[in-house]
Design a protein around this motif. Structure first.
Motif, mmCIF file in Angstrom:
data_model
loop_
_atom_site.group_PDB
_atom_site.id
_atom_site.type_symbol
_atom_site.label_atom_id
_atom_site.label_comp_id
_atom_site.label_asym_id
_atom_site.label_seq_id
_atom_site.Cartn_x
_atom_site.Cartn_y
_atom_site.Cartn_z
ATOM 1 N N THR A 89 48.559 55.917 -24.934
ATOM 2 C CA THR A 89 47.337 56.620 -24.546
ATOM 3 C C THR A 89 47.689 58.045 -24.167
ATOM 4 O OG1 THR A 89 46.449 54.548 -23.674
ATOM 5 C CG2 THR A 89 45.321 56.573 -23.042
ATOM 6 N N ALA A 91 46.117 62.260 -23.345
ATOM 7 C CA ALA A 91 45.020 63.184 -23.047
ATOM 8 C C ALA A 91 45.611 64.587 -23.004
ATOM 9 C CB ALA A 91 44.346 62.846 -21.721
ATOM 10 N N ARG A 93 44.601 69.099 -23.237
ATOM 11 C CA ARG A 93 43.614 70.186 -23.209
ATOM 12 C C ARG A 93 44.235 71.399 -23.881
ATOM 13 N NH1 ARG A 93 39.054 71.780 -20.134
ATOM 14 N NH2 ARG A 93 38.861 74.052 -19.916
ATOM 15 N N ASP A 120 32.721 62.268 -29.921
ATOM 16 C CA ASP A 120 32.683 63.725 -30.076
ATOM 17 C C ASP A 120 31.570 64.273 -29.179
ATOM 18 O OD1 ASP A 120 32.645 66.364 -30.813
ATOM 19 O OD2 ASP A 120 32.616 65.995 -32.972
ATOM 20 N N GLN A 121 31.963 65.032 -28.148
ATOM 21 C CA GLN A 121 31.006 65.664 -27.236
ATOM 22 C C GLN A 121 31.299 67.160 -27.193
ATOM 23 O OE1 GLN A 121 31.211 63.748 -23.422
ATOM 24 N NE2 GLN A 121 30.551 61.761 -24.186
ATOM 25 N N GLU A 132 35.032 67.823 -26.538
ATOM 26 C CA GLU A 132 35.916 66.703 -26.169
ATOM 27 C C GLU A 132 35.829 65.650 -27.258
ATOM 28 O OE1 GLU A 132 36.333 63.366 -22.636
ATOM 29 O OE2 GLU A 132 35.693 65.395 -22.126
ATOM 30 N N LEU A 133 36.970 65.354 -27.889
ATOM 31 C CA LEU A 133 37.021 64.403 -28.987
ATOM 32 C C LEU A 133 37.969 63.259 -28.624
ATOM 33 C CD1 LEU A 133 36.720 67.455 -30.314
ATOM 34 C CD2 LEU A 133 36.838 66.153 -32.440
ATOM 35 N N GLU A 134 37.551 62.048 -28.949
ATOM 36 C CA GLU A 134 38.387 60.866 -28.737
ATOM 37 C C GLU A 134 38.879 60.385 -30.089
ATOM 38 O OE1 GLU A 134 37.926 56.271 -27.158
ATOM 39 O OE2 GLU A 134 36.670 57.836 -26.272
ATOM 40 N N ARG A 136 41.368 57.948 -32.588
ATOM 41 C CA ARG A 136 42.101 56.694 -32.731
ATOM 42 C C ARG A 136 43.022 56.864 -33.932
ATOM 43 N NH1 ARG A 136 40.077 52.199 -30.610
ATOM 44 N NH2 ARG A 136 42.253 51.534 -30.811
ATOM 45 N N THR A 231 45.030 55.856 -28.637
ATOM 46 C CA THR A 231 43.880 56.674 -28.249
ATOM 47 C C THR A 231 44.356 58.029 -27.731
ATOM 48 O OG1 THR A 231 42.643 54.689 -27.648
ATOM 49 C CG2 THR A 231 41.814 56.787 -26.817
ATOM 50 N N THR A 233 42.659 61.628 -26.277
ATOM 51 C CA THR A 233 41.484 62.385 -25.855
ATOM 52 C C THR A 233 41.838 63.871 -25.855
ATOM 53 O OG1 THR A 233 40.756 60.541 -24.465
ATOM 54 C CG2 THR A 233 39.767 62.699 -24.045
ATOM 55 N N SER A 235 40.616 67.766 -25.427
ATOM 56 C CA SER A 235 39.625 68.694 -24.869
ATOM 57 C C SER A 235 39.923 70.089 -25.396
ATOM 58 C CB SER A 235 39.666 68.674 -23.335
ATOM 59 O OG SER A 235 39.334 67.395 -22.833
#
Length: 320
Positions: A89, A91, A93, A120-121, A132-134, A136, A231, A233, A235
């Motif tokens: 996992t 994350a 930025r 996708d936000q 912000e994209l997640e 896989r 996963t 994430t 940003s």
């Protein structure tokens, strides 16, 4: 003469007999020695064969010992890193010049790696835009995808964590195997049921066992999905976007600022509540106040008694 000749013949016979006996004894000893030598050779050959046999047996033993771990380890869990079940996992930025273009590039990176975009936000505000994209992505391409995304701009933060679920996976496999055996046993008993009571009881038991098996298989599929696809994430922030992380600060001014923010928030909440109640107060309070005034005016004449003039006392006359 005759007597002397006879004596000589006897002595000569004795000598020949002794010589014959000695020759026979020597021959017997020679034959015995050869047999003993042959036995010694046979013993040495046997000893040599016995000495050689452990060597061959040792090589075979070493080969068997070399093959034994593989055979013995067939049922044991593989402890190699590439054979373990690990959930990755991450994350990160990244600050970029154009958030939309960078988001399209991130999507392309995930697609090329064999993954997809799970979320996708975006918030577009020119230089203050944030996305912000997640993602896989396959676990084998996890590190490469993270490094490739970091090159799209200036990386501000990166957090990567792993979770080893090998033991949980092995335990789930064992429980699934055992539960399947229990389900098969319940089915066999159900097929041999002879009474309605046994039939109903076995059907309920079979339903519970099948539900437990389905739950275990769902957990196994979930773990398999998490270990197969990692996963990430991501940003993406524009040039003017502020970082979300704030350093912990202490001091009087920090406390004053925090107290003022709390006061403002409290007043905002209070004014919001008053604003919500004001229409009700106007709608119910004004008619109620008018009604009270009318009732008070109606009751005021009865409550106020008439005031009579005090009697006049004649003035006393003075004596002459």
């Amino acid at each position: 003469m005759t007597t002397m000749g006879a004596g000589m013949d006897k002595r000569e016979g004795r000598r020949r007999g002794a010589l014959l006996a000695a020759t026979t004894l020597v021959a017997a000893l020679a034959v015995t020695g050869c047999g003993a030598g042959g036995d010694d050779s046979g013993a040495r050959d046997s000893a040599g064969s016995a000495a050689k046999a452990p060597v061959v047996g040792g090589e075979a033993g070493r080969d068997a010992a070399a093959e034994a771990p593989g055979a013995a380890g067939a049922g044991a869990p593989d402890l190699r890193v590439d054979q373990r079940a690990i959930i990755y996992t991450g994350a990160m930025r990244v600050q970029v010049d154009n958030v939309d273009a960078a988001a399209r590039e991130v999507t392309a990176v995930a697609t090329r790696a064999g993954g997809f975009v799970g979320g996708d936000q975006r918030r577009s505000a020119d230089a203050d835009a944030v996305a912000e994209l997640e993602l896989r992505v396959p676990a084998a391409r996890f590190t490469g995808v993270v490094d490739e995304i970091a090159k799209l701009g200036r990386q501000q933060s990166r957090e990567i964590s792993t979770q080893d679920v090998t033991e949980e996976t092995v335990d789930l496999d064992a429980r699934i195997t055992s539960q399947r055996a229990r389900v098969d046993s319940a089915r066999r008993l159900l097929a041999r049921a002879t009474s309605i009571a046994d039939l109903v009881s076995l059907e309920n038991e079979l339903g519970r066992r099948e539900a437990d098996l389905a739950s275990l298989e769902a957990k196994k599929r979930r773990l398999a999905d998490l270990t197969a696809l990692s996963t990430v994430t991501v940003s993406l922030a524009g040039p003017a976007a502020k970082a979300t992380e704030e350093k912990a600060e202490t001091g009087f001014l920090v406390g004053l600022r925090g107290g003022w923010k709390a006061f403002v928030v409290s007043m905002t909440v209070l004014l919001t509540v008053l604003g919500a109640l004001l229409p009700w107060l106007v709608a119910l309070g004004v008619p109620l106040a008018v009604l009270l005034v009318v009732l008070r005016r109606r009751k005021s004449p009865a409550l106020v008694a008439p005031v009579s003039a005090p009697p006049q006392v004649p003035a006393a006359r003075s004596a002459p």
